[in-house]
Design an enzyme around this catalytic site. Structure first.
Site, PDB file in Angstrom:
ATOM      1  N   TRP A 397       0.787  -1.581  -0.050  1.00 15.30           N
ATOM      2  CA  TRP A 397       0.019  -0.200   0.112  1.00 15.30           C
ATOM      3  C   TRP A 397       0.747   0.814  -0.335  1.00 15.30           C
ATOM      4  O   TRP A 397       0.900   2.241   0.559  1.00 15.30           O
ATOM      5  CB  TRP A 397      -0.954  -0.086   1.572  1.00 15.30           C
ATOM      6  CG  TRP A 397      -1.796  -1.068   1.099  1.00 15.30           C
ATOM      7  CD1 TRP A 397      -3.434  -1.374   0.685  1.00 15.30           C
ATOM      8  CD2 TRP A 397      -1.763  -2.726   1.722  1.00 15.30           C
ATOM      9  NE1 TRP A 397      -3.560  -2.492   0.698  1.00 15.30           N
ATOM     10  CE2 TRP A 397      -2.591  -3.550   1.707  1.00 15.30           C
ATOM     11  CE3 TRP A 397      -0.691  -2.786   2.685  1.00 15.30           C
ATOM     12  CZ2 TRP A 397      -2.778  -4.413   1.982  1.00 15.30           C
ATOM     13  CZ3 TRP A 397      -0.583  -3.931   3.723  1.00 15.30           C
ATOM     14  CH2 TRP A 397      -1.441  -5.224   2.815  1.00 15.30           C
ATOM     15  N   ASP A 398       2.218   1.460  -0.314  1.00  7.11           N
ATOM     16  CA  ASP A 398       2.669   2.418  -0.426  1.00  7.11           C
ATOM     17  C   ASP A 398       2.913   2.729   1.290  1.00  7.11           C
ATOM     18  O   ASP A 398       3.014   3.721   1.375  1.00  7.11           O
ATOM     19  CB  ASP A 398       3.074   3.250  -1.157  1.00  7.11           C
ATOM     20  CG  ASP A 398       3.474   3.845  -1.637  1.00  7.11           C
ATOM     21  OD1 ASP A 398       4.899   3.865  -1.254  1.00  7.11           O
ATOM     22  OD2 ASP A 398       4.419   4.820  -2.230  1.00  7.11           O
ATOM     23  N   TYR A 399       2.596   2.190   2.300  1.00  8.49           N
ATOM     24  CA  TYR A 399       3.085   2.662   3.238  1.00  8.49           C
ATOM     25  C   TYR A 399       4.201   2.452   3.975  1.00  8.49           C
ATOM     26  O   TYR A 399       4.977   2.537   5.432  1.00  8.49           O
ATOM     27  CB  TYR A 399       2.196   2.037   4.643  1.00  8.49           C
ATOM     28  CG  TYR A 399       0.514   2.111   4.539  1.00  8.49           C
ATOM     29  CD1 TYR A 399       0.212   3.290   3.919  1.00  8.49           C
ATOM     30  CD2 TYR A 399      -0.190   0.643   4.819  1.00  8.49           C
ATOM     31  CE1 TYR A 399      -0.921   2.952   3.683  1.00  8.49           C
ATOM     32  CE2 TYR A 399      -1.767   0.989   4.859  1.00  8.49           C
ATOM     33  CZ  TYR A 399      -1.876   2.379   4.131  1.00  8.49           C
ATOM     34  OH  TYR A 399      -3.309   2.435   4.102  1.00  8.49           O
TER      35      TYR A 399
END
Lengths: 739, 126
Positions: A397-399
């Site tokens: 999630w591109d966290y």
């Protein structure tokens, strides 16, 4: 919140200005840095198969074993030799260990990166008298014909008689802190092509040598990492390169990286110096290819610039420099956030991101899966991790962590203070860890998460960590009734958009047949602005976003049709890739399209406001929220990107952090209304605000010169936040009553 | 044959335009609302859209019933939105502000529609 917010809303309605009022955020259209408008939508379900014909026009990536081409990087410097980490000279106490009262000696002011200043001349009572003291132009902004990729994000440091800073393209300067007069400037001649996603230089590092005697050139140095991957040391007094450092004052950080092109890997944060070791990380452009250049973390001798160690995730037992045609392992998690040093424990805290190709995890190694989207404590003597704390498991999630860790003391069970670290995340989960072993001080729960998901061979993690002891910097999961707009028409549009997507709350699994909603989005929660912490009052200040994203995996065929190409493809169009994370993910079966969850026709976010918040948390009395309200007015935002001029504190997306002072004030820009404001630390009341010449997407800082307190902010703007770009550092002070 | 559209005054033309606008809004509601309902979302837009289309058509035909149908839809909108989000100004804004603004205009057309109806009745009587 909320009284003022609601009153403003009511006033707005009565004034019949509502259709124009509302909305903030990423306006549509415009430059190459602007977000992609929409996802491909349904009908994208054709799974790639062995028989799917490869597009003949598509560029096949270079061999990862190809060495770095000559001339690829601006530096083109010879290789640097290695030395034994045990031979690093004993470091003298640094300015940042205990800054003088009026100084701001490091990116977050001191080694603890608290962003707390003991200055108290400016108070909630007199802040409304603040005036511009001076403005300094860095000279870096997009020239005609250049895509706007600018967001300087710079925070100057102030040590003694100098204000030291860098331009968005890494020129280094020393200013007179009282007048803004340029004392020296060192141009490093960086090429436009070296700019990755963003032209940013968050700051420089002040280092005092133990080897060069006081009074000699380069006793005090300014260290900087550049977009074109040089580590530069200049003399703080003159700005001249330190001849004794690397090759004539520069180290080529592309050494050992293997094949790359300008703009693929870049340094944007000030490197910390820990026990004489300068530690460098770098960003690797998101979403390009699975086998992108390595995310390796390296240590160099701050005196000589010689190589000491590398932490290369897929070569965990080899800390040396690659020789010959070898290179650091490709596609490993990169770290682009500012790191925090800890001289006492001999550690550097590395906030890591994701392996290359953020949204597909099947090709990641077990080693990568252990350390991505985590805080990793590396031993600066060896480069080996002492502990790892992961904030999102198997992140798709591109966290990645954008924030810098802040060091502080927490009361321990026996009353003794425990050395702690606060790690904000894009998820809005703030982890408080014991920095000796990485164990949570405040409770962390592993909770079930949606799994295994729908992507063949790429199951999601069954659980994810939640920091239950800290207030969550997020709103509850979205519902259809949270959809918003100017009228029922655009609201209906967003309700349909909401229902068309997959959404099961946080950690909704990626999908290829239709879009999925990602909330919290990749802009945070907390992003690179990090947090400020007042150790006297125990108040922690956090600004955060409510900006969901609307994402969709696309098959390779579709990705080619959409023109998603990696940066090293000869057909790659600069700026054509759109938003960060929107990319080819070459080497995986999928590409990724990432858009804001917005109405692409009006440029308004689909979810209801607020879109940005600021929160004060009392860390000394049970981590309670002291106050919390929307951050940013609608004055510079509106549908179709039109400014409304309204003072309604709607809460806009924000990038950039805060400063907290002994005077009881919080200074913050960050919001897309292009204002800087002073907020009463204890009540949350905005006591002063001023309009900046560009977006205030930078961390402000404060210092004292000639007996007066100054507040400085780089009004550099931000291309993705759609705020005006400028090259101006704006510095405020109270009127001089003596004059 | 009675000519309803001949010799119109400005207010009558504006009433006609408002009726057309309401038909268009209603069609958007019906089409979008049907999609939303099929996706498992709120059925409000579909129901309201049907009433709005009818309302607009009657207004175009110069019938007072059109105005009252709109006001009925507006009342339904307020009741529905208060049920959905309560007294939250920021959430009532997209749901009720525009429709209420239109409603004020619709109220202003009632005398015009009455006049049109009276004229038609008189013509019918002749």
């Amino acid at each position: 919140m909320r009284r003022s917010h609601l009153l403003a809303t009511a006033a707005c309605v009565t004034l019949a200005c509502a259709p124009l009022a509302a909305n903030a955020q990423f306006a549509p259209a415009g430059s190459g840095g602007s977000p992609t408008a929409s996802v491909p939508g349904p009908g994208n379900a054709d799974e790639p198969t062995a028989t799917t014909p490869a597009s003949t026009s598509r560029f096949s990536g270079p061999s990862p074993y190809a060495p770095q081409a000559a001339g690829v990087n601006a530096a083109n410097l010879p290789d640097i030799g290695s030395m034994d980490p045990n031979d690093v000279p004993q470091m003298v106490p640094q300015q940042s260990a205990a800054p003088a009262q009026g100084d701001w000696s490091a990116y977050g002011r001191d080694d603890s990166q608290t962003r707390y200043s003991p200055l108290s001349e400016i108070t909630p009572q007199n802040a409304d008298q603040l005036k511009v003291a001076f403005v300094y132009h860095t000279g870096s902004y997009p020239r005609p014909g250049q895509t706007n990729k600018w967001a300087a994000e710079t925070t100057p440091i102030k040590v003694g008689d100098g204000l030291y800073m860098c331009s968005a393209q890494n020129d280094i300067m020393k200013l007179d802190p009282a007048t803004g007069k340029e004392i020296w400037r060192h141009n490093i001649n960086e090429k436009y092509e070296a700019i990755p996603y963003t032209a940013a230089c968050k700051g420089v590092t002040y280092f005092t040598s133990s080897q060069v005697p006081e009074g000699q050139p380069c006793h005090n140095r300014i260290l900087e990492g550049t977009l074109d991957m040089r580590l530069i040391a200049v003399d703080a007094a003159t700005g001249n390169l330190c001849e004794g450092f690397g090759h004539g004052g520069q180290v080529n950080l592309m050494q050992g990286m293997g094949e790359s092109v300008p703009g693929f890997v870049s340094m944007t944060t000030p490197p910390p110096v820990v026990n004489g070791v300068v530690v460098v990380n770098h960003e690797v452009l998101d979403g390009q290819r699975r086998w992108a250049p390595s995310g390796v973390i390296r240590g160099y001798d701050a005196e000589s610039g010689k190589f000491l160690w590398a932490w290369d995730v897929n070569n965990p037992n080899d800390h040396s420099q690659p020789t010959g045609n070898n290179h650091y392992s490709r596609g490993t998690p990169n770290s682009w956030a500012a790191m925090t040093g800890d001289n006492a424990l001999g550690l550097v805290y590395v906030p890591t991101g994701n392996s290359a190709s953020d949204y597909y995890s099947a090709l990641r190694s077990p080693e990568e899966n252990k350390v991505s989207s985590a805080v990793v404590a590396l031993d600066v003597k060896t480069g080996a991790p002492r502990w790892v704390f992961q904030t999102a498991h198997k992140d798709v999630w591109d966290y990645d962590i954008g924030s810098q860790a802040t060091l502080m003391d927490m009361p321990g069970p026996d009353g003794q203070p425990v050395p702690a670290l606060i790690m904000p995340t894009k998820r809005g989960q703030t982890f408080v860890l014991d920095r000796r072993d990485g164990k949570p001080i405040l409770p962390v729960e592993e909770r079930p998460a949606p799994s295994p998901g729908v992507i063949p061979g790429d199951p999601r993690a069954p659980t994810q960590p939640w920091s239950t002891g800290m207030p969550a910097l997020r709103v509850p999961d979205l519902k259809e009734t949270d959809m918003w707009g100017m009228s029922p028409l655009d609201q209906l549009f967003c309700r349909i958009k909401f229902r068309r997507a997959n959404y099961t709350g946080e950690f909704t699994v990626p999908s290829v047949d239709k879009p999925w909603i990602e909330y919290p989005g990749y802009n945070g929660g907390s992003d690179w602005g990090s947090m400020s912490y007042d150790p006297q009052s125990g108040i922690l200040i956090a600004n955060w976003n409510i900006t969901p994203m609307y994402d969709q995996l696309v098959t390779r065929k579709k990705a080619d049709a959409l023109g998603l190409m990696p940066i090293d493809d000869p057909n790659y169009k600069p700026g054509g890739g759109g938003a960060e994370g929107n990319g080819a993910m070459d080497g995986t079966p999928y590409g990724i399209v990432v858009t804001p969850f917005w109405n692409q026709y009006t440029g308004m976010m689909c979810n209801r406001p607020p879109y940005g918040m600021i929160t004060a948390i009392d860390m000394k009395h049970g981590q309670k929220v002291l106050w919390q309200h929307p951050l940013g007015t609608a004055r510079a935002n509106g549908p179709w990107g039109l400014p409304t001029g309204l003072p309604w504190e709607i809460g806009t997306p924000n990038n950039g952090g805060s400063v907290v002072t002994a005077g009881g004030l919080v200074f913050i820009g960050a919001a897309t209304d292009n204002q800087i404001r002073a907020i009463d630390e204890h009540t949350g009341k905005v006591v002063w605000s001023a309009v900046l010449p560009g977006g205030g997407q930078a961390n402000p800082m404060t210092y004292e010169a000639n007996g007066h307190q100054y507040v400085a902010i780089m009004a550099g703007g931000h291309h993705f936040m759609m705020t005006p770009v400028s090259d101006q550092l704006v510095v405020y002070a109270l009127p001089d009553h003596k004059g | 044959m009675p000519n309803t559209y001949g010799n119109r005054t400005l207010t009558e033309w504006l009433t006609l335009v408002l009726g057309v606008v309401i038909v268009l809004v209603g069609l958007f509601f019906v089409i979008g609302g049907a999609q939303l309902a099929m996706l498992g979302g709120s059925v409000y837009y579909l129901i309201c859209g049907v009433v709005l289309v009818a309302s607009g058509v009657f207004m175009v035909l110069g019938r007072t019933l059109g105005a009252f149908l709109y006001l009925g839809a507006l009342a339904y909108t307020w009741v529905w939105s208060l049920w959905e989000v309560g007294f939250s100004p920021v959430d009532l804004l997209p749901r009720d502000f525009g429709p209420t603004l239109l409603g004020i205009l619709v109220v202003l057309t009632i005398p015009v529609l009455r006049r049109l109806e009276t004229r038609r009745t008189l013509r019918g009587a002749i």
